[in-house]
Write a protein that holds these residues in place. Structure first.
Motif, PDB file in Angstrom:
ATOM      1  N   LEU A 284       0.814  -1.215   0.000  1.00  0.00           N
ATOM      2  CA  LEU A 284       0.000   0.000   0.000  1.00  0.00           C
ATOM      3  C   LEU A 284       0.848   1.267   0.000  1.00  0.00           C
ATOM      4  O   LEU A 284       0.342   2.346  -0.316  1.00  0.00           O
ATOM      5  CB  LEU A 284      -0.938  -0.009   1.210  1.00  0.00           C
ATOM      6  CG  LEU A 284      -2.092  -1.017   1.108  1.00  0.00           C
ATOM      7  CD1 LEU A 284      -2.804  -1.166   2.439  1.00  0.00           C
ATOM      8  CD2 LEU A 284      -3.079  -0.585   0.027  1.00  0.00           C
ATOM      9  N   ILE A 285       2.127   1.154   0.363  1.00  0.00           N
ATOM     10  CA  ILE A 285       3.005   2.322   0.259  1.00  0.00           C
ATOM     11  C   ILE A 285       3.076   2.784  -1.191  1.00  0.00           C
ATOM     12  O   ILE A 285       3.104   3.985  -1.485  1.00  0.00           O
ATOM     13  CB  ILE A 285       4.412   1.990   0.797  1.00  0.00           C
ATOM     14  CG1 ILE A 285       4.352   1.698   2.298  1.00  0.00           C
ATOM     15  CG2 ILE A 285       5.384   3.132   0.521  1.00  0.00           C
ATOM     16  CD1 ILE A 285       5.688   1.306   2.892  1.00  0.00           C
ATOM     17  N   TYR A 286       3.078   1.815  -2.106  1.00  0.00           N
ATOM     18  CA  TYR A 286       3.190   2.162  -3.520  1.00  0.00           C
ATOM     19  C   TYR A 286       1.919   2.817  -4.037  1.00  0.00           C
ATOM     20  O   TYR A 286       1.954   3.501  -5.061  1.00  0.00           O
ATOM     21  CB  TYR A 286       3.545   0.912  -4.326  1.00  0.00           C
ATOM     22  CG  TYR A 286       4.841   0.302  -3.861  1.00  0.00           C
ATOM     23  CD1 TYR A 286       6.056   0.930  -4.111  1.00  0.00           C
ATOM     24  CD2 TYR A 286       4.857  -0.871  -3.120  1.00  0.00           C
ATOM     25  CE1 TYR A 286       7.244   0.392  -3.655  1.00  0.00           C
ATOM     26  CE2 TYR A 286       6.045  -1.417  -2.659  1.00  0.00           C
ATOM     27  CZ  TYR A 286       7.234  -0.779  -2.932  1.00  0.00           C
ATOM     28  OH  TYR A 286       8.407  -1.306  -2.469  1.00  0.00           O
ATOM     29  N   LEU A 287       0.814   2.614  -3.344  1.00  0.00           N
ATOM     30  CA  LEU A 287      -0.402   3.336  -3.710  1.00  0.00           C
ATOM     31  C   LEU A 287      -0.197   4.835  -3.486  1.00  0.00           C
ATOM     32  O   LEU A 287      -0.652   5.663  -4.284  1.00  0.00           O
ATOM     33  CB  LEU A 287      -1.580   2.822  -2.879  1.00  0.00           C
ATOM     34  CG  LEU A 287      -2.985   3.134  -3.399  1.00  0.00           C
ATOM     35  CD1 LEU A 287      -3.229   2.423  -4.713  1.00  0.00           C
ATOM     36  CD2 LEU A 287      -4.036   2.719  -2.380  1.00  0.00           C
ATOM     37  N   PHE A 333      -8.259   3.980 -13.348  1.00  0.00           N
ATOM     38  CA  PHE A 333      -7.485   2.958 -14.050  1.00  0.00           C
ATOM     39  C   PHE A 333      -6.212   2.585 -13.295  1.00  0.00           C
ATOM     40  O   PHE A 333      -5.792   1.426 -13.318  1.00  0.00           O
ATOM     41  CB  PHE A 333      -7.161   3.444 -15.463  1.00  0.00           C
ATOM     42  CG  PHE A 333      -8.387   3.629 -16.323  1.00  0.00           C
ATOM     43  CD1 PHE A 333      -9.037   2.533 -16.866  1.00  0.00           C
ATOM     44  CD2 PHE A 333      -8.906   4.896 -16.561  1.00  0.00           C
ATOM     45  CE1 PHE A 333     -10.171   2.689 -17.641  1.00  0.00           C
ATOM     46  CE2 PHE A 333     -10.039   5.069 -17.333  1.00  0.00           C
ATOM     47  CZ  PHE A 333     -10.679   3.961 -17.877  1.00  0.00           C
ATOM     48  N   LEU A 334      -5.597   3.543 -12.623  1.00  0.00           N
ATOM     49  CA  LEU A 334      -4.393   3.225 -11.861  1.00  0.00           C
ATOM     50  C   LEU A 334      -4.722   2.319 -10.677  1.00  0.00           C
ATOM     51  O   LEU A 334      -3.977   1.380 -10.371  1.00  0.00           O
ATOM     52  CB  LEU A 334      -3.724   4.513 -11.373  1.00  0.00           C
ATOM     53  CG  LEU A 334      -3.161   5.439 -12.461  1.00  0.00           C
ATOM     54  CD1 LEU A 334      -2.575   6.703 -11.836  1.00  0.00           C
ATOM     55  CD2 LEU A 334      -2.104   4.723 -13.287  1.00  0.00           C
ATOM     56  N   SER A 339      -5.055  -3.131  -8.202  1.00  0.00           N
ATOM     57  CA  SER A 339      -5.885  -4.231  -7.701  1.00  0.00           C
ATOM     58  C   SER A 339      -5.650  -5.514  -8.488  1.00  0.00           C
ATOM     59  O   SER A 339      -5.748  -6.615  -7.932  1.00  0.00           O
ATOM     60  CB  SER A 339      -7.364  -3.837  -7.771  1.00  0.00           C
ATOM     61  OG  SER A 339      -7.618  -2.653  -7.042  1.00  0.00           O
ATOM     62  N   PHE A 340      -5.352  -5.378  -9.774  1.00  0.00           N
ATOM     63  CA  PHE A 340      -5.091  -6.557 -10.602  1.00  0.00           C
ATOM     64  C   PHE A 340      -3.894  -7.359 -10.095  1.00  0.00           C
ATOM     65  O   PHE A 340      -3.821  -8.576 -10.304  1.00  0.00           O
ATOM     66  CB  PHE A 340      -4.845  -6.143 -12.055  1.00  0.00           C
ATOM     67  CG  PHE A 340      -6.102  -6.012 -12.870  1.00  0.00           C
ATOM     68  CD1 PHE A 340      -7.202  -6.818 -12.619  1.00  0.00           C
ATOM     69  CD2 PHE A 340      -6.181  -5.090 -13.904  1.00  0.00           C
ATOM     70  CE1 PHE A 340      -8.363  -6.701 -13.369  1.00  0.00           C
ATOM     71  CE2 PHE A 340      -7.334  -4.965 -14.662  1.00  0.00           C
ATOM     72  CZ  PHE A 340      -8.430  -5.774 -14.393  1.00  0.00           C
ATOM     73  N   ILE A 341      -2.952  -6.696  -9.446  1.00  0.00           N
ATOM     74  CA  ILE A 341      -1.757  -7.398  -8.973  1.00  0.00           C
ATOM     75  C   ILE A 341      -2.137  -8.467  -7.954  1.00  0.00           C
ATOM     76  O   ILE A 341      -1.662  -9.607  -8.014  1.00  0.00           O
ATOM     77  CB  ILE A 341      -0.748  -6.401  -8.372  1.00  0.00           C
ATOM     78  CG1 ILE A 341      -0.299  -5.402  -9.440  1.00  0.00           C
ATOM     79  CG2 ILE A 341       0.459  -7.137  -7.800  1.00  0.00           C
ATOM     80  CD1 ILE A 341       0.573  -4.285  -8.906  1.00  0.00           C
ATOM     81  N   SER A 342      -3.005  -8.119  -7.010  1.00  0.00           N
ATOM     82  CA  SER A 342      -3.452  -9.110  -6.022  1.00  0.00           C
ATOM     83  C   SER A 342      -4.200 -10.251  -6.694  1.00  0.00           C
ATOM     84  O   SER A 342      -4.059 -11.415  -6.307  1.00  0.00           O
ATOM     85  CB  SER A 342      -4.345  -8.436  -4.972  1.00  0.00           C
ATOM     86  OG  SER A 342      -3.622  -7.473  -4.230  1.00  0.00           O
ATOM     87  N   LEU A 343      -4.992  -9.923  -7.704  1.00  0.00           N
ATOM     88  CA  LEU A 343      -5.718 -10.961  -8.434  1.00  0.00           C
ATOM     89  C   LEU A 343      -4.752 -11.857  -9.197  1.00  0.00           C
ATOM     90  O   LEU A 343      -4.914 -13.088  -9.226  1.00  0.00           O
ATOM     91  CB  LEU A 343      -6.714 -10.307  -9.393  1.00  0.00           C
ATOM     92  CG  LEU A 343      -7.639 -11.245 -10.175  1.00  0.00           C
ATOM     93  CD1 LEU A 343      -8.565 -11.995  -9.228  1.00  0.00           C
ATOM     94  CD2 LEU A 343      -8.451 -10.453 -11.198  1.00  0.00           C
ATOM     95  N   ALA A 344      -3.722 -11.258  -9.793  1.00  0.00           N
ATOM     96  CA  ALA A 344      -2.768 -12.031 -10.587  1.00  0.00           C
ATOM     97  C   ALA A 344      -1.981 -13.016  -9.733  1.00  0.00           C
ATOM     98  O   ALA A 344      -1.614 -14.095 -10.208  1.00  0.00           O
ATOM     99  CB  ALA A 344      -1.813 -11.085 -11.315  1.00  0.00           C
ATOM    100  N   TYR A 380     -13.049  -4.350  -3.421  1.00  0.00           N
ATOM    101  CA  TYR A 380     -11.613  -4.139  -3.186  1.00  0.00           C
ATOM    102  C   TYR A 380     -11.067  -3.050  -4.106  1.00  0.00           C
ATOM    103  O   TYR A 380     -10.294  -2.173  -3.675  1.00  0.00           O
ATOM    104  CB  TYR A 380     -10.883  -5.460  -3.418  1.00  0.00           C
ATOM    105  CG  TYR A 380      -9.388  -5.401  -3.258  1.00  0.00           C
ATOM    106  CD1 TYR A 380      -8.802  -5.198  -2.012  1.00  0.00           C
ATOM    107  CD2 TYR A 380      -8.550  -5.572  -4.358  1.00  0.00           C
ATOM    108  CE1 TYR A 380      -7.429  -5.160  -1.867  1.00  0.00           C
ATOM    109  CE2 TYR A 380      -7.173  -5.536  -4.219  1.00  0.00           C
ATOM    110  CZ  TYR A 380      -6.616  -5.332  -2.978  1.00  0.00           C
ATOM    111  OH  TYR A 380      -5.252  -5.297  -2.841  1.00  0.00           O
ATOM    112  N   TRP A 381     -11.477  -3.081  -5.367  1.00  0.00           N
ATOM    113  CA  TRP A 381     -11.047  -2.060  -6.325  1.00  0.00           C
ATOM    114  C   TRP A 381     -11.546  -0.680  -5.903  1.00  0.00           C
ATOM    115  O   TRP A 381     -10.790   0.304  -5.924  1.00  0.00           O
ATOM    116  CB  TRP A 381     -11.559  -2.441  -7.716  1.00  0.00           C
ATOM    117  CG  TRP A 381     -11.358  -1.399  -8.781  1.00  0.00           C
ATOM    118  CD1 TRP A 381     -10.417  -0.404  -8.805  1.00  0.00           C
ATOM    119  CD2 TRP A 381     -12.133  -1.243  -9.974  1.00  0.00           C
ATOM    120  NE1 TRP A 381     -10.554   0.358  -9.942  1.00  0.00           N
ATOM    121  CE2 TRP A 381     -11.595  -0.135 -10.679  1.00  0.00           C
ATOM    122  CE3 TRP A 381     -13.209  -1.936 -10.518  1.00  0.00           C
ATOM    123  CZ2 TRP A 381     -12.116   0.290 -11.894  1.00  0.00           C
ATOM    124  CZ3 TRP A 381     -13.721  -1.514 -11.735  1.00  0.00           C
ATOM    125  CH2 TRP A 381     -13.182  -0.412 -12.415  1.00  0.00           C
TER     126      TRP A 381
END
Length: 499
Positions: A284-287, A333-334, A339-344, A380-381
């Protein structure tokens, strides 16, 4: 020049060749009058000063100014480092003196109807709790509760743990003493010491708290409780050891003597899978960082509207609206990409755990116990989206107010204050950190844990805090835009002017 002349020049030394070339200050053998004499041109040395050494007298004033600015800048950065990083270090300062803020219920059901045997397991353990509290040593917030508070129902104690009323609970089961007597009296070889007591917790609530602060204290406590009960029980049994039938039963049920009792552990919401660690902590720091750097990427795009190159400039109020709208859509979109990273990495967002009861342990074979079924990823998104608005618009506004390089210092402050109050439990932090409950990242972390691990939900409060941050920063956004334009018009220096 003939070919022969070129060959001769090729074999001559450079000095001789240069001597044959006409002087640049002569024309047809006559000296060219320097234009300086006519006042038409400055000397070459004046228009392009030659470099000099660091200690050259002409650099004295520059050296003095540079040294003074270096001293001032270094002193300021030192003060900033001490002030801001102390916020991060201070969150765990003297934490052992505040461990009693982590409450642990101790509920004694031993002897509760229909078991009318005179209890000794429960009273022995509660006596140990009282001794621990009176020892004066730093310990957890042990809280002895009556079984009547929970309607004599151990499941209600589990519910209290799930609902965040307490961090953990030790339950002495209603039949703890009765089963011991029955095992020795009847030689019940199926007796299981783990049926005497329960330890109920959920490490997904805060795995750092559990493994770093709570388990290292609770584990020795349970060992000591087993020892105390075992000694007392062995003494009681040995008083009747002369009876041959009793000796036969003891031989059939050795576990009823040693260890006599045990603690069954019920981790209602285990922290699993471990790929969820970045999703609720460091990731979450990267958020914050993504929100911060998006300002630098998008600002030049918006500034094109103000440059009258083959087009009229855009009205400034409309530029503000356009820029805010584009920023919000960029966050859509960012945050989706984030969020896609956790899904991936295969965090579960779709399969509901077979165990849905809040008082039972979920099965990790089915992944993390999601909260919203097939809509979990959407929730989550949206949490990350509103979190990015809360974090990012604050960065946008501060970037326009303070500019560079001060914006880098704000980023450090923003990361430190959010991380200190989101990744560490505010309950055991000094009271100074209570403001952290209102900081954006705390709500994002709490909401993410609730969504991904099926914890007690305060999602409405979490979204409310993030929306409030977004609304306040949106209100200040036009003001900051006008302030930035004023700085440009007045040529306000945001850092040392290069005089």
């Amino acid at each position: 020049m003939s070919t022969l002349s070129r060959l001769r020049r090729a074999f001559r030394s450079p000095e001789k060749v240069n001597n044959e070339q006409p002087n640049e200050n002569t024309i047809n053998g006559q000296k060219k009058l320097h234009s300086v004499e006519n006042g038409n041109e400055k000397p070459h040395s004046e228009s392009h000063p030659q470099p000099v050494g660091f200690w050259h007298p002409d650099l004295r004033q520059v050296r003095n100014r540079a040294f003074a600015k270096w001293i001032t800048t270094t002193a300021f950065l030192m003060a900033f480092i001490i002030a801001v990083l102390s916020i991060y270090w201070g969150v765990m300062f003297d934490v052992e003196q505040r461990l009693d803020h982590l409450s642990v219920y101790v509920v004694d059901f031993d002897g509760v109807a229909p078991y009318d045997t005179t209890p000794f397991v429960g009273p022995t353990i509660t006596k140990l709790v009282q001794q621990t509290l009176s020892s004066g040593m730093p310990t957890l917030g042990w809280d002895i509760r009556s079984a009547a508070e929970f309607n004599n129902d151990p499941l209600q104690v589990r519910q209290a743990v799930y609902d965040f009323h307490t961090w953990a609970a030790i339950i002495i089961n209603p039949n703890a003493t009765a089963l011991l007597y029955s095992a020795v009296a009847n030689g019940n070889a199926s007796y299981d010491p783990l049926g005497a007591c329960q330890l109920v917790f959920q490490d997904a609530r805060d795995d750092t708290n559990w493994y770093d602060f709570m388990l290292p204290i609770i584990s020795p406590f349970m060992t000591q409780a087993q020892s105390m009960v075992g000694k007392e029980w062995a003494r009681m049994v040995m008083q009747n050891a002369s009876d041959p039938a009793t000796l036969t039963n003891i031989q059939a049920v050795p576990q009823a003597i040693n260890p006599a009792i045990g603690f069954s552990e019920f981790n209602l919401r285990p922290f699993f899978p471990y790929t969820g660690i970045p999703a609720v902590s460091i990731g979450l720091i990267y958020l914050i960082i993504i929100s911060f750097f998006s300002f630098s990427f998008y600002l030049p795009i918006h500034m094109q509207y103000l440059k009258p190159e083959n087009h009229p400039p855009l009205k400034f109020p409309q530029l503000i609206l356009s820029r805010w709208t584009a920023t919000i859509f960029a966050y859509v979109f960012l945050s989706l990409a984030y969020s896609f990273i956790s899904l991936a990495f295969q965090i579960n967002f779709s399969d509901t755990n077979p165990i849905t009861s809040t008082t039972q342990v979920t099965e990790i074979e089915y992944g993390n116990p999601i909260s919203y079924g097939h809509g979990t990823f959407l929730v989550y998104w949206m949490l990350n989206f509103f979190g990015m608005i809360a974090l990012g618009l604050a960065c946008e506004n501060m970037a326009m107010i303070v500019g560079m390089p001060w914006m880098g210092l704000f980023l450090i402050f923003w990361v430190i204050t959010n991380v200190s109050t989101a990744f560490y439990d505010i309950e055991i932090a000094p009271s100074f950190y209570r403001w952290g409950y209102a900081w954006p990242l705390h709500s994002i972390v709490e909401g993410s844990r609730s969504i991904l691990f099926g914890l007690h939900s305060r999602i409405g409060l979490d979204f409310g805090i993030l929306v409030a941050w977004g609304a306040v920063n949106t209100a200040f956004f036009p003001v900051c835009c006008y302030f930035q334009r004023w700085k440009q018009q007045k040529d306000v220096h945001e850092y040392w002017p290069m005089d």
